[in-house]
Structure formats: C-alpha cells, structure tokens
Design a protein around this motif. Structure first.
Motif, PDB file in Angstrom:
ATOM      1  N   UNK B 121       0.793  -1.228   0.000  1.00 31.73           N
ATOM      2  CA  UNK B 121       0.000   0.000   0.000  1.00 31.73           C
ATOM      3  C   UNK B 121       0.831   1.287   0.000  1.00 31.73           C
ATOM      4  N   UNK B 122       2.013   1.240   0.541  1.00 28.72           N
ATOM      5  CA  UNK B 122       2.780   2.483   0.636  1.00 28.72           C
ATOM      6  C   UNK B 122       4.007   2.490  -0.268  1.00 28.72           C
ATOM      7  N   UNK B 123       4.304   1.371  -0.906  1.00 31.30           N
ATOM      8  CA  UNK B 123       5.502   1.319  -1.741  1.00 31.30           C
ATOM      9  C   UNK B 123       5.186   0.733  -3.103  1.00 31.30           C
ATOM     10  N   UNK B 189       0.043   7.178   2.077  1.00 31.33           N
ATOM     11  CA  UNK B 189      -0.414   5.833   2.437  1.00 31.33           C
ATOM     12  C   UNK B 189      -1.850   5.609   2.041  1.00 31.33           C
TER      13      UNK B 189
END
Lengths: 163, 276
Positions: B121-123, B189
């Motif tokens: 989700x964040x990368x 995010x």
C-alpha cells in the motif's frame, strides 16, 4: 547436512512470488491483498522451528526486496519477525494441532499483523493522522485477508503431507 | 568459559539468531543506494522479470478484449480531437515560427508493458518490459494517455522498475493548472496530498493538478489528478490538499516511458549558480 525440505522451501519461494506479483493483484479488494509468501513462511516456521522460520524470513524478505524494488531491509525485518513469531507454534507435540486449518489461520493472522505493522512503519506512512485507522487499514485488513486465504488452503490441502 | 557460552547459546539461540538477522537487515537498510546493491538488484529483477513476462501474458489475454473496446472508443474521441487540434497546431506552428520559439514538444515515447506490480500500500512499484536496450534511463517519467504513472527507479538490460505515485519515497513538485501555484506532492499511504500549501493559495476542489516546470524530476507539465478535498488544518498557516489521480494504478497494463530526463546542462547551471 542440509535437509531437502530446506532447499525446497527456498525453491518454492519463486513460484509463490510469481503468483504474488502477477495473480494476487487481481484478487485485491480496495487495495488490500493477501500475502502468499507469508503463508508459506508460517507453514515452514511451524514445521521446521523458530530459528528456521527467522532465517527463512530473512531470505524471503531479501529476495522480495531485491526483486520487486522495495527498500532493501524493510520486508526482511518484517518477515524475520513474522517467521520468529510463527516459530513459537512449532512445538513437536502440538505441531499437528497448529496445522489444523483454523489454528493455522490464526497463526497467519498474528504473524500477518506483525509483518504488516513493521512494513507500514518502514514505509514512513504518517501515523499522526489516526493511528487506529492506519493500523486497521495497513496491518489488520491485509492480515485478515491472508488468514482467510490460509484457511482455504489448509482446508483443501491434505494434512500430514509436507510441501 | 566455553561451557558458559554453550549454556547461553542453548538457552537463547533463537533470540541470538533473531538479533543477528535483524542487525544484518538494518545494515542492508542503510546500504540501499550503494552501487553494489543497485547492481545486484538490477540483475535480480531483470532475471525474474523475464520469467514473469511469460506468466503475465497469459492473464493479459483475457483483458485484451475489454481493452480493445476501450481503445476503440478512445480512438474515435481522439480522432475528433485531432482534427480540431490540427487546425490549432497549424496556427500555433506559424506563430511559433514568427516568434522563433524552440519547439520542445517532440518527446520520444518508449512503449512498455507492465510485467509485475508490487501493490504494497505504501511502496507501489511496477516492473516494465523495457530497459537499457530500449534507451530507458533512471529518472524518466512513465505515463499513460491519462497522465503520470511514476518515475523509472532502476533499469536492467531489458527491464526496468518504476516507482508509482503511490510510493512514499516519491515526492514531486506539482502545480495547480488554473492558478500556477506550486507545492510538493507525496503519497501518505491513503491519498496523494499536496503538503504545506499556504492557506492564501487559491486552490479549489476540482482544480487540475499537473507537474511543475520547477520540478527537478519532471520539469514539464504532465497531468497528475484533480483536487478531491482541501484539508482544514486548524493550526498553523498551511493546508493539505488531497488529489484524486487520473491513473488507476491497479488497472494499468500498458504504459509509455517518456524518453527524456531533465537536462544536465540546466542542472549544472543551477548548481553552479547556487554555489557561487
């Protein structure tokens, strides 16, 4: 002497990673995806022990980071801790009990929460907005999804047969 | 003494192994940008991507029909737009000639297919089947017909990895197309957000956001998204602006790499100017 299962556990990583980065995105629900690599790691941690789980988490994390272009080290730490946690359930007397679908899914859930929380921490997501929401969305939901998939795999996979 | 170490090892071996592995991981974490690590990464994902390509093609066949229909519709719309734009283009060309403007719109496009996606989700990262052999270089923007997808982060001979806009490590200077006000955009995010936007800025919901000319990564306007919401930060003098991206990162399959990187000449001039 290196057990054949040790080599198999590393060889198995590659087809699972292939599925993780090609098929799994198609299963995503609102960007939440299950972690097949974690399920494999938990299985080996239970069957082979805590030290093996930690080392395997290290190897899986390293390979994942280097192949997918993630920050090298972030997935490694997450998977080491997940493997270590799952390794607590590797007692020889109770191993078969832990491989019962519902128990196995709960162990995946616990390891998944740790794995996703550590991953989120290293992704420098802003915690100042709402930490409960961040935990729910980034750690709990993917862990629940992984646990549900693990439950299905263990229900349909014949017990006592090693990978 | 040896007996002491043996007893410690037998009692705490799990924790000792855990500590050693964590220390190694932290050391590797600090070595991410070294040449050696970049080289290993390039070989590893290049090799794996060639296998992934075959696998991805199997799944792409099913979605090709939908994509064809969508492309046919887009084609028809584009044809209508082109005839209009051609007229404008001729006028524009003549005016530019008169003003002796340098035409800087001929961007080379390198077609690529996404062979794998990492949807952490964040990368967010995507692996493309175009690399150094197709003239793809680190820093080149990746686009679709809808707008900016990400930036090339690493390349091998035939493959490359791009960080999508949904990657916390990618920060870009963007601007409001209407007001020309600049701000830094990043992924938090959950949302693409423009951070530290002064409350005096006239950015409104629905404004188109494009990359800014002053960006050190994408120094020309590429569509990014529209303003979805403007946060009301009670304290301080800054706002946070949420952006809805034009590109759906989960659905994209084919992209173009814009075959340009920011001019080194300009970079050097700016660098020398700052160091005077």
């Amino acid at each position: 002497m290196i057990k054949p299962q040790y080599i198999l556990s590393i060889i198995l990583f590659f087809p699972v990673l292939l599925i993780q980065i090609t098929v799994v995105p198609l299963l995503s629900i609102n960007s939440v995806i299950p972690d097949f690599i974690l399920i494999l790691l938990v299985y080996y941690s239970i069957t082979q022990g805590q030290i093996y789980g930690s080392v395997l988490g290290f190897i899986y994390g390293f390979l994942f980071d280097i192949i997918t272009g993630s920050l090298i080290g972030s997935t490694m730490i997450a998977k080491i801790l997940a493997g270590f946690t799952a390794g607590y359930f590797s007692s020889e007397n109770k191993r078969d009990q832990y491989l019962i679908p519902y128990n196995f899914a709960l162990i995946v859930l616990l390891s998944g929460i740790i794995d996703s929380t550590v991953n989120t921490f290293f992704s420098s997501v802003e915690f100042n907005t709402n930490i409960i929401f961040v935990f729910f969305e980034h750690a709990l939901l993917p862990a629940i999804y992984s646990a549900a998939i693990a439950l299905m795999i263990m229900i349909f996979y014949p017990r006592r047969k090693n990978f | 003494m040896i007996r002491f170490f043996v007893s410690i090892w037998s009692n705490f071996k799990e924790y000792i192994v855990l500590t050693i592995l964590l220390i190694i991981s932290f050391i590797l974490l600090s070595q991410n940008n070294t040449t050696g690590v970049q080289r290993v990464r390039s070989i590893a994902f290049g090799t794996f991507a060639s296998v992934t390509t075959m696998f991805t093609d199997l799944f792409n066949v099913s979605s090709l029909k939908n994509e064809n229909n969508e492309l046919r519709r887009t084609n028809a719309e584009m044809m209508l737009q082109i005839s209009k734009l051609r007229e404008y283009g001729i006028t524009n060309h003549e005016l530019k000639k008169l003003l002796d403007f340098k035409d800087s719109t001929n961007f080379p496009l390198i077609p690529a297919t996404i062979v794998s996606k990492s949807l952490i989700k964040s990368q967010g990262t995507i692996t493309l089947n175009a690399g150094k052999n197709q003239s793809v270089k680190v820093g080149m923007p990746v686009v679709t017909d809808k707008g900016l997808v990400g930036i090339i982060f690493s390349t091998s001979d035939n493959y490359s990895i791009a960080r999508t806009l949904t990657n916390v490590d990618l920060k870009l200077t963007v601007k409001s197309e209407r007001t020309h006000e600049n701000a830094i955009m990043k992924w938090n995010g959950d949302w693409l957000v423009m951070i530290n936007v002064p409350k005096t800025y006239d950015i409104k919901k629905g404004d188109r956001i494009v990359t800014s000319e002053i960006s050190s990564i994408v120094p020309f306007p590429l569509p990014v998204g529209i303003v979805a919401d403007i946060g009301d930060v009670q304290k301080g003098i800054f706002n946070e602006v949420k952006i809805q991206p034009f590109v759906d990162y989960q659905k994209i399959e084919n992209v173009f790499v814009l075959g340009i990187v920011k001019s080194k000449e300009i970079g050097n001039i700016e660098f020398n100017f700052l160091n005077r």
